[in-house]
Scaffold this active site. Structure first.
Site, PDB file in Angstrom:
ATOM      1  N   GLU A 113       0.852  -1.196   0.000  1.00 42.91           N
ATOM      2  CA  GLU A 113       0.000   0.000   0.000  1.00 42.91           C
ATOM      3  C   GLU A 113       0.883   1.240   0.000  1.00 42.91           C
ATOM      4  O   GLU A 113       1.924   1.266   0.674  1.00 42.91           O
ATOM      5  CB  GLU A 113      -0.842  -0.036   1.293  1.00 42.91           C
ATOM      6  CG  GLU A 113      -1.789   1.100   1.497  1.00 42.91           C
ATOM      7  CD  GLU A 113      -2.468   1.011   2.868  1.00 42.91           C
ATOM      8  OE1 GLU A 113      -1.779   0.740   3.876  1.00 42.91           O
ATOM      9  OE2 GLU A 113      -3.699   1.199   2.917  1.00 42.91           O
TER      10      GLU A 113
ATOM     11  N   GLU B 260      -6.966  -2.097   7.844  1.00 44.97           N
ATOM     12  CA  GLU B 260      -8.155  -2.646   7.170  1.00 44.97           C
ATOM     13  C   GLU B 260      -8.247  -4.173   7.295  1.00 44.97           C
ATOM     14  O   GLU B 260      -9.272  -4.761   6.939  1.00 44.97           O
ATOM     15  CB  GLU B 260      -8.151  -2.240   5.689  1.00 44.97           C
ATOM     16  CG  GLU B 260      -8.371  -0.756   5.437  1.00 44.97           C
ATOM     17  CD  GLU B 260      -7.086   0.068   5.467  1.00 44.97           C
ATOM     18  OE1 GLU B 260      -6.143  -0.283   6.226  1.00 44.97           O
ATOM     19  OE2 GLU B 260      -7.023   1.056   4.721  1.00 44.97           O
TER      20      GLU B 260
ATOM     21  N   HIS C 127      -1.356   6.806   9.348  1.00 44.89           N
ATOM     22  CA  HIS C 127      -0.846   6.154   8.140  1.00 44.89           C
ATOM     23  C   HIS C 127       0.360   6.911   7.562  1.00 44.89           C
ATOM     24  O   HIS C 127       0.246   8.099   7.255  1.00 44.89           O
ATOM     25  CB  HIS C 127      -1.961   6.067   7.097  1.00 44.89           C
ATOM     26  CG  HIS C 127      -1.517   5.449   5.819  1.00 44.89           C
ATOM     27  ND1 HIS C 127      -1.329   4.095   5.675  1.00 44.89           N
ATOM     28  CD2 HIS C 127      -1.167   6.003   4.650  1.00 44.89           C
ATOM     29  CE1 HIS C 127      -0.909   3.853   4.457  1.00 44.89           C
ATOM     30  NE2 HIS C 127      -0.795   4.990   3.809  1.00 44.89           N
TER      31      HIS C 127
ATOM     32  N   GLU D 217       4.746   4.911  11.984  1.00 38.92           N
ATOM     33  CA  GLU D 217       5.299   4.010  10.961  1.00 38.92           C
ATOM     34  C   GLU D 217       6.664   4.494  10.469  1.00 38.92           C
ATOM     35  O   GLU D 217       7.568   3.685  10.219  1.00 38.92           O
ATOM     36  CB  GLU D 217       4.325   3.858   9.794  1.00 38.92           C
ATOM     37  CG  GLU D 217       3.110   3.013  10.161  1.00 38.92           C
ATOM     38  CD  GLU D 217       2.193   2.759   8.982  1.00 38.92           C
ATOM     39  OE1 GLU D 217       1.694   1.627   8.876  1.00 38.92           O
ATOM     40  OE2 GLU D 217       1.961   3.686   8.172  1.00 38.92           O
TER      41      GLU D 217
HETATM   42 ZN    ZN Z   1       0.843   1.344   7.178  1.00 41.89          ZN
HETATM   43 MN    MN Z   2      -2.117   0.035   5.911  1.00 47.95          MN
END
Ligand code: ZN
Ligand code: MN
Length: 254
Positions: A31, A119, A174, A179
């Protein structure tokens, strides 16, 4: 000896399972993660945390499920970015069920799903339930599956230190501070800090709308600013996650 299933011979894996090892299954995604992070963040991080946690556990870390559930705009920027490659719900459920069922066939009694992509939450939940129903039909009723999101093991103290102005919630994290810091800790060669986006956070309505667009998603695809990320933060988050996972796996599986 390695904790990675893919690096073991079958007799070594069999011996671990017979010895009551927990099989840990990282589940990720491919992603977009903004300009400065690679597409594989959600695949790399749960595997890295699981492999570190497994060092002091009787555990095997299975090869991750690399692809995950469809990226949603309000938690991953959505499907419109090149590179974001997702499985349909029925495909993902079938993959998860087949893999979990294979572990049960191998004789595994303790399985832990380590989720790294927001998700995937409900799908991993459902797959755990379905795999156990299938095992029960076959007369196997002594298997337990736990599942969790690795980031939920960040402590309140770490969250307060990282977000003095308030934690936006993992769905808005995100490609952001958490991250990016974790990637600086575990996979620094894959982070390009020269390409950090300079943007306001994502701004979304209360609803989802189809056809999906990028409305409300910052142009880079990061949903919150990653600019304060450091390897030191990453080390602190990783230490929280590894300690919490070790504690809970030991508590649940002994
Ligand atoms: Zn991620
Ligand atoms: Mn993700």
């Amino acid at each position: 000896m390695t904790v990675r299933m893919a690096d073991m011979s079958w007799p070594d894996y069999e011996a671990k399972i017979k010895n009551g090892a927990v099989v840990m299954l990282p589940v990720g995604s491919i992603e977009q993660h903004s300009y400065h992070l690679p597409l594989g963040v959600d695949r790399y991080l749960p595997a890295a945390v699981a492999e570190e946690a497994a060092q002091t556990l009787n555990a095997v870390v299975a090869e991750p499920i690399v692809y995950g559930a469809r990226s949603q705009m309000r938690m991953g920027g959505g499907q419109t970015y090149p590179g974001t490659t997702s499985l349909r719900p029925d495909t993902l459920m079938a993959v998860l069920r087949d893999v979990l069922t294979a572990f049960v066939d191998h004789g595994a009694k303790k399985i832990a799903i380590v989720n790294g992509h927001y998700e995937n939450m409900m799908f991993t939940y459902e797959a755990a339930d379905l795999a156990l129903r299938e095992a029960k039909i076959l007369g196997i009723d002594d298997v337990a599956i736990m599942r969790f999101e690795y980031w939920d093991y960040m402590t309140k103290e770490t969250i307060a230190a990282l977000f003095p102005d308030g934690y936006p919630g993992m769905e808005l994290e995100h490609a952001a501070l958490i991250e990016t810091s974790l990637m600086l800790h575990y996979r620094p060669a894959l982070v390009d800090m020269a390409r950090l986006p300079q943007e306001a956070p994502g701004d979304f309505p209360t609803y989802d709308l189809f056809p999906a667009t990028r409305a409300g998603v910052p142009p880079s695809g990061a949903l919150s600013p990653p600019n304060r990320a450091t390897a030191e933060y990453g080390a602190r988050i990783a230490a929280d996650c590894v300690a919490g996972i070790r504690r809970d796996i030991a508590a649940v599986f002994g």
